[in-house]
Write a protein that holds these residues in place. Structure first.
Motif, PDB file in Angstrom:
ATOM      1  N   LEU A 259       0.919  -0.993   0.012  1.00  9.84           N
ATOM      2  CA  LEU A 259      -0.096  -0.061   0.036  1.00  9.84           C
ATOM      3  C   LEU A 259       0.954   1.349   0.123  1.00  9.84           C
ATOM      4  N   ALA A 260       1.768   1.198   0.759  1.00 12.39           N
ATOM      5  CA  ALA A 260       2.817   2.452   0.770  1.00 12.39           C
ATOM      6  C   ALA A 260       3.541   2.746  -0.504  1.00 12.39           C
ATOM      7  N   LEU A 261       3.920   1.611  -1.099  1.00 15.97           N
ATOM      8  CA  LEU A 261       4.605   1.872  -2.703  1.00 15.97           C
ATOM      9  C   LEU A 261       3.332   2.280  -3.744  1.00 15.97           C
ATOM     10  N   ASN A 262       2.328   1.680  -3.340  1.00 14.68           N
ATOM     11  CA  ASN A 262       1.103   2.081  -4.447  1.00 14.68           C
ATOM     12  C   ASN A 262       0.923   3.519  -4.049  1.00 14.68           C
ATOM     13  N   ALA A 263       0.859   4.069  -2.982  1.00 12.95           N
ATOM     14  CA  ALA A 263       0.349   5.533  -2.790  1.00 12.95           C
ATOM     15  C   ALA A 263       1.183   6.485  -2.754  1.00 12.95           C
ATOM     16  N   ARG A 264       2.680   6.012  -3.114  1.00 14.99           N
ATOM     17  CA  ARG A 264       3.792   7.183  -2.964  1.00 14.99           C
ATOM     18  C   ARG A 264       3.631   8.011  -4.395  1.00 14.99           C
ATOM     19  N   PRO A 265       3.761   9.221  -3.884  1.00  7.10           N
ATOM     20  CA  PRO A 265       3.741  10.484  -5.144  1.00  7.10           C
ATOM     21  C   PRO A 265       4.536   9.855  -6.350  1.00  7.10           C
ATOM     22  N   SER A 266       3.998  10.402  -7.504  1.00  8.42           N
ATOM     23  CA  SER A 266       4.698  10.077  -8.599  1.00  8.42           C
ATOM     24  C   SER A 266       6.066  10.863  -8.779  1.00  8.42           C
ATOM     25  N   SER A 267       6.802  10.244  -9.134  1.00  5.55           N
ATOM     26  CA  SER A 267       8.443  10.368  -9.222  1.00  5.55           C
ATOM     27  C   SER A 267       8.759  11.306 -10.621  1.00  5.55           C
ATOM     28  N   THR A 268       7.770  11.212 -11.437  1.00  2.74           N
ATOM     29  CA  THR A 268       8.160  12.103 -12.635  1.00  2.74           C
ATOM     30  C   THR A 268       7.081  13.208 -12.719  1.00  2.74           C
ATOM     31  N   GLY A 269       6.216  13.661 -11.659  1.00  3.65           N
ATOM     32  CA  GLY A 269       5.288  14.720 -11.792  1.00  3.65           C
ATOM     33  C   GLY A 269       4.217  14.360 -12.531  1.00  3.65           C
ATOM     34  N   LYS A 270       4.028  13.215 -13.505  1.00  8.52           N
ATOM     35  CA  LYS A 270       3.045  12.999 -14.124  1.00  8.52           C
ATOM     36  C   LYS A 270       2.063  11.982 -13.439  1.00  8.52           C
ATOM     37  N   PRO A 271       0.691  12.022 -13.791  1.00  8.92           N
ATOM     38  CA  PRO A 271      -0.279  11.235 -13.040  1.00  8.92           C
ATOM     39  C   PRO A 271       0.146   9.713 -13.458  1.00  8.92           C
ATOM     40  N   PRO A 301      -4.094   6.088  -6.556  1.00  6.84           N
ATOM     41  CA  PRO A 301      -4.073   7.341  -7.118  1.00  6.84           C
ATOM     42  C   PRO A 301      -5.416   7.522  -7.867  1.00  6.84           C
ATOM     43  N   PRO A 302      -5.886   8.659  -8.117  1.00  9.37           N
ATOM     44  CA  PRO A 302      -7.096   8.954  -8.734  1.00  9.37           C
ATOM     45  C   PRO A 302      -7.232   8.674 -10.311  1.00  9.37           C
TER      46      PRO A 302
END
Length: 514
Positions: A259-271, A301-302
């Motif tokens: 779940l933590a890896l799944n919810a991590r913010p995008s590293s590229t800035g793209k959705p 992510p949405p």
């Protein structure tokens, strides 16, 4: 030339059985990840020297030598399987020599039959160096199809490091390369030992090797990697220790990691649009757990779609059946579809001849009370926002006919796996190399998520645009390459392999007694 011939004849004079076993084992280092393919251009001619010397022997002698040649190859090529028995050594280690030895011995039978068939032809004046590659290639094809099939370490996989030669897979597939690779190596023998007429044939065949290399490089140069717009794939690699994976007391920690890896913010800035979890990533029945899916929905992510490797249960005739599956879930963690693995691993996910082997103490390596049930066959699933995807789980990627459904061509390939059984052995690297061949054969990009092992993105010409390290827990955000036009192999399958096989046999007939 005459001095070289005399030296080679003396080489073949004694200890043929031991030498063939060693030559077979040495040939295995032509496979990835070492990719020392030039060794094949030494070991194959040397083996042919011995087989030519023995070609008029009794068939039982030839069978014995052919089997030893194959045994050396498969013990060396498949040694990584032994690592799986060290995951739970108290329970499984005693089975390791039985499992590895039996598998290698059985695979060697195919090579034994190939050498027998070639010797039968040689006694009728066919050039042995020409028919051995043909019979070996046919044996490799049978090895990939009979008794559920096991084409791991096929000779065509030696093209992995041949600087572009593997691009021929787009036309003739791995099966065709399993003919061409030993044919190029055996042509060395023909160029040294044969009469002038046959020698010219050997040289002509050898010339097709650099021509194939140049063609492959030109194909690579003319197809730069292009990416699908508005698709960003996250590969989740949790790196769960195999000793902990199915223990109930670790379930919470494992799921929290996912779940933590799944919810991590995008590293590229793209959705993030698509997320892939590895094979059997969830240590419980996710589709049956409302609480688990509620937690997952909060970590999605949405608008993203998740493809999660998971065990699935289904009831048939009041009896539970278990499947190793890929669940497709939306951002609310609702299950949209599923794919069930249909090429199960013998000895891992089911036990062949269980009625006879279980009383002897032999058991599956995967700890479930029942064997898994195979799914209906290769299937493409519609993935929201990314079109059709050809689905495969773990070693299904080694089968050219198992990575995509037969009806409509998909846009990409998804492979989930758990190579944690095999540590940092050659196994995970060879597994990845085989998925590369599937991409080249089909002209399709591939996304691969591993528990640990090698998570990767592969473009439709087999170029690895991303490759993770083994033993690392992380999430990787990556663009998805676009497919190229459907390949010849994608349209015709193994048809051209059989055409090539007939051509080589025809050449052998034409060059009889010359």
């Amino acid at each position: 030339m005459e001095t070289l011939q005399n030296l080679l004849q003396r080489f073949a004079a004694r200890h043929q059985a031991l030498k063939l076993f060693v030559l077979g084992a040495l040939a295995a280092i032509a496979l990835p990840p070492t990719d020392l393919w030039p060794v094949l251009f030494i070991t194959v001619p040397l083996a042919l020297v011995i087989f030519t010397r023995e070609s008029q022997s009794l068939y039982r002698r030839i069978a014995w030598l052919g089997w030893l040649y194959g045994l050396g190859y498969f013990i060396a090529a498949l040694h990584w399987i032994a690592y799986a028995f060290f995951v739970n050594p108290e329970r499984d280690l005693w089975m390791m020599p039985i499992a590895l030895g039996s598998l290698a011995a059985f695979m060697a039978v195919f090579w034994m039959l190939a050498i027998l068939a070639a010797s039968f032809a040689a006694k009728r004046s066919y050039p042995l160096w020409l028919v051995v590659p043909a019979t070996l290639a046919m044996a490799e094809w049978l090895r990939g199809h009979l008794f559920t099939g096991f084409p791991w370490s096929a000779l065509g996989q030696m093209s992995d490091g041949m600087f572009g030669v593997e691009q021929l897979a787009s036309i003739i597939g791995m099966t065709g390369l399993s003919l061409m690779v030993p044919l190029w190596a055996s042509a060395i023998y023909g160029a040294v030992f044969e009469t002038a007429r046959r020698r010219w044939l050997a040289v002509a065949l050898l010339i097709t090797f650099p021509l194939s290399l140049v063609w492959g490089q030109l194909r690579l140069a003319s197809h730069p990697t292009a990416y699908v717009p508005d698709v960003m794939v996250r590969l989740v690699q949790p790196n769960i220790n195999q000793n902990e994976k199915w223990l109930e007391r670790h379930a919470r920690k494992i799921y929290d990691t996912l779940l933590a890896l799944n919810a991590r913010p995008s590293s590229t800035g793209k959705p993030i649009t698509h997320i892939i979890w590895p094979e059997s990533s969830v240590p419980f029945l996710l589709d049956e757990s409302a609480a688990g899916r509620a937690e997952l929905a909060k970590a999605m992510p949405p608008g993203a779609t998740l493809m999660a490797g998971a065990v699935r249960r289904s009831a048939a005739n009041d009896q539970a059946q278990y499947f190793t599956s890929i669940l497709v879930l939306n951002d609310q963690a609702q299950v949209l579809n599923h794919y069930d693995k249909w090429h199960l691993v013998p000895g891992g996910e089911f036990l062949p001849l269980a009625w006879a082997l279980e009383p002897l103490g032999l058991r599956k390596v995967v700890s479930l009370p029942e064997s898994f049930t195979p799914g209906p066959g290769p299937t493409n699933l519609e993935i929201p926002g990314a079109g059709l995807a050809g689905m495969s789980i773990c070693y299904e990627a080694i089968f050219p006919d198992a990575v995509a459904g037969p009806s409509i061509r998909p846009n990409w390939l998804i492979n989930v796996t758990n190579d944690g059984w095999f540590g940092k052995s050659t196994g995970p690297y060879q597994h990845l190399a085989q998925l590369r061949l599937r991409s080249i054969e089909q002209g399709l990009p591939a996304a691969r998520a591993a528990n640990t092992g090698i998570s990767s993105i592969i473009d439709p010409l087999g170029r690895v645009t991303f490759q993770s390290l083994i033993g690392v827990s992380d999430a990787y955000d990556l663009a998805l390459p676009q497919p190229v036009s459907q390949t010849t192999y994608g349209r015709l399958g193994d048809c051209l392999f059989f055409v090539l096989l007939l051509v080589v046999i025809g050449l052998g007939h034409f060059f009889k007694k010359s």
